[in-house]
Design an enzyme around this catalytic site. Structure first.
Site, PDB file in Angstrom:
ATOM      1  N   LYS A 158       0.819  -1.894   0.311  1.00  0.00           N
ATOM      2  CA  LYS A 158       0.024   0.103  -0.352  1.00  0.00           C
ATOM      3  C   LYS A 158       0.808   1.210  -0.150  1.00  0.00           C
ATOM      4  O   LYS A 158       0.535   1.996  -0.532  1.00  0.00           O
ATOM      5  CB  LYS A 158      -0.922  -0.281   1.287  1.00  0.00           C
ATOM      6  CG  LYS A 158      -1.856  -1.955   0.692  1.00  0.00           C
ATOM      7  CD  LYS A 158      -2.771  -1.238   2.414  1.00  0.00           C
ATOM      8  CE  LYS A 158      -3.461  -2.747   2.095  1.00  0.00           C
ATOM      9  NZ  LYS A 158      -4.687  -2.798   3.047  1.00  0.00           N
TER      10      LYS A 158
ATOM     11  N   GLN B 231      -4.610  -1.815   9.614  1.00  0.00           N
ATOM     12  CA  GLN B 231      -5.064  -2.577   9.086  1.00  0.00           C
ATOM     13  C   GLN B 231      -5.300  -4.051  10.213  1.00  0.00           C
ATOM     14  O   GLN B 231      -5.050  -4.102  11.219  1.00  0.00           O
ATOM     15  CB  GLN B 231      -3.335  -3.328   9.277  1.00  0.00           C
ATOM     16  CG  GLN B 231      -2.833  -4.619   7.969  1.00  0.00           C
ATOM     17  CD  GLN B 231      -3.281  -4.538   6.353  1.00  0.00           C
ATOM     18  OE1 GLN B 231      -3.464  -3.649   5.717  1.00  0.00           O
ATOM     19  NE2 GLN B 231      -4.839  -5.631   6.353  1.00  0.00           N
TER      20      GLN B 231
ATOM     21  N   ASP C  75     -11.536   2.735   3.675  1.00  0.00           N
ATOM     22  CA  ASP C  75     -11.808   1.056   3.485  1.00  0.00           C
ATOM     23  C   ASP C  75     -12.725   1.285   3.217  1.00  0.00           C
ATOM     24  O   ASP C  75     -13.392  -0.133   3.293  1.00  0.00           O
ATOM     25  CB  ASP C  75     -11.340   0.797   4.873  1.00  0.00           C
ATOM     26  CG  ASP C  75      -9.976  -0.558   4.598  1.00  0.00           C
ATOM     27  OD1 ASP C  75      -9.764  -0.769   3.711  1.00  0.00           O
ATOM     28  OD2 ASP C  75      -9.298  -1.153   5.970  1.00  0.00           O
TER      29      ASP C  75
END
Ligand code: NAP
Length: 313
Positions: free
Chosen positions: A53, A97, A120
């Site tokens: 990422k 995460q 997200d």
């Protein structure tokens, strides 16, 4: 006839180029989108994902920051960290995460992310925006599934779509996006009766299960489009042979590494489907591309600008 293979790597690259162009345009106006990635502890898989990422941010010109609280971090410590990121103007996207260590209340932490920075798309407010077709941030993997379909000119409106899997991260948002795109959608799960029969109704079959090669030819209507979200690592020789026996290229890498990545769809389905995503190289690359897209989208929405053109989600 063999299925058309839908090249996710190529589609992801297109999206990343479009995002990079958007970032360059924003730079002229003095804005640089910023993403903060919170990686708690040392989960090896998470470390690999986060590295990917951060690298993607560098490539498209997004500012990125990696925050690495220790494995022992408490819920309160993480909440304080998120609050700080929520306040910082140069941070447009916050990604926590998963999984978080056991002592942490993950739901509480995710809920503390400012919905405007929730790249997200997991915050209930963004879930609500998606289900009521309001502008918001859409979970990356399901958004990537829709991009593959749309950019491959697979008709969606009026088609029967079946999604196997009802997780908050993949199955449910994928189903919602398909409904919003006017498909007739059925969602299946572990309690569904006659799963193969239900799946065979699908013009578009999305597999998000987490079981290597479970979707065999019995589940697929000839000519259907099959989107394989699954990512399963197999190490067992017998399981490998059941899935890839006779595939010399795979055998060579399996021998070398002792492991291979397989989706939820049996590779033999490629002989019956009309189109199909491979694993690897299908949905996987779209997830990071859509994260880049979401970060730019968040940066624009927070500043009241119109959302980039590539938004099809
Ligand atoms: P998950 O939270 O474990 O959900 C799995 C779903 O599959 C559940 O709804 C479960 O049903 C259903 N299921 C399990 N066994 C089944 C069976 N035998 N028959 C019918 N349904 C069954 O998994 P997830 O997070 O959605 O992920 C699914 C897969 O996608 C995994 O392989 C994951 O690694 C992969 N993934 C890939 C990406 C990517 O970037 N490509 C991103 C995210 C996830 P119940 O609800 O009844 O338990």
């Amino acid at each position: 006839m063999a299925a058309l293979i839908l090249d996710g790597t190529k589609i992801a690259q297109q999206i990343r180029s479009e995002v990079a162009a958007e970032v360059r345009t924003m730079a002229v106006a003095g804005v640089r989108p910023g993403l903060a990635v919170v990686l708690v502890g040392h989960n090896p898989a998470s470390e690999i994902y986060v590295r990917g990422k951060v690298k993607a941010c560098e490539e498209v010109g997004i500012y990125s920051e990696k925050l690495t609280p220790p494995e022992t971090a408490s819920t309160t410590e993480l909440l304080t960290l998120i609050e700080d990121l929520n306040r910082r103007d140069e941070i447009d996207g916050i990604l926590v995460q998963l999984p978080l260590p056991r002592q942490v209340d993950s739901k509480k932490v995710l809920l503390s992310v400012d919905p405007a920075k929730d790249v997200d798309g997991f915050h209930p407010m963004n879930v609500g925006f998606l289900s009521t077709q309001r502008p918001g941030l859409v979970p990356c993997t399901p958004a990537g599934v829709l991009e593959i379909l749309k950019r491959s000119n697979i008709p969606i409106a009026g088609r029967e779509a079946v999604v196997v899997g009802r997780s908050d991260i993949v199955g449910k948002p994928a189903a919602m996006l398909l409904i919003n795109a006017n498909a007739t959608v059925t969602v299946c799960h572990s309690k569904t009766h006659d799963l193969p029969g239900v799946c065979r109704r699908a013009d578009i079959l999305v597999a998000a299960i987490g079981r290597a090669g479970m979707i065999t030819r019995d589940f697929v209507k000839p000519g259907a489009t099959v989107i394989d979200v699954g990512m399963n690592t197999i190490t067992d020789e017998r399981e490998f042979q059941k899935l890839f026996g006779g595939n010399s290229k795979r055998e060579e890498t399996f021998r070398k590494k002792g492991t291979t990545l397989v989706g939820d769809v049996h590779p033999g389905v490629a002989e019956f489907a009309g189109a199909m995503t491979p694993v690897p190289g299908g949905v996987g690359p779209l997830t990071i591309a859509m994260l880049m897209f979401n970060t730019v989208k968040a940066a624009k929405m927070r500043r009241g600008s119109s959302v980039p053109e590539l938004s099809r989600a």
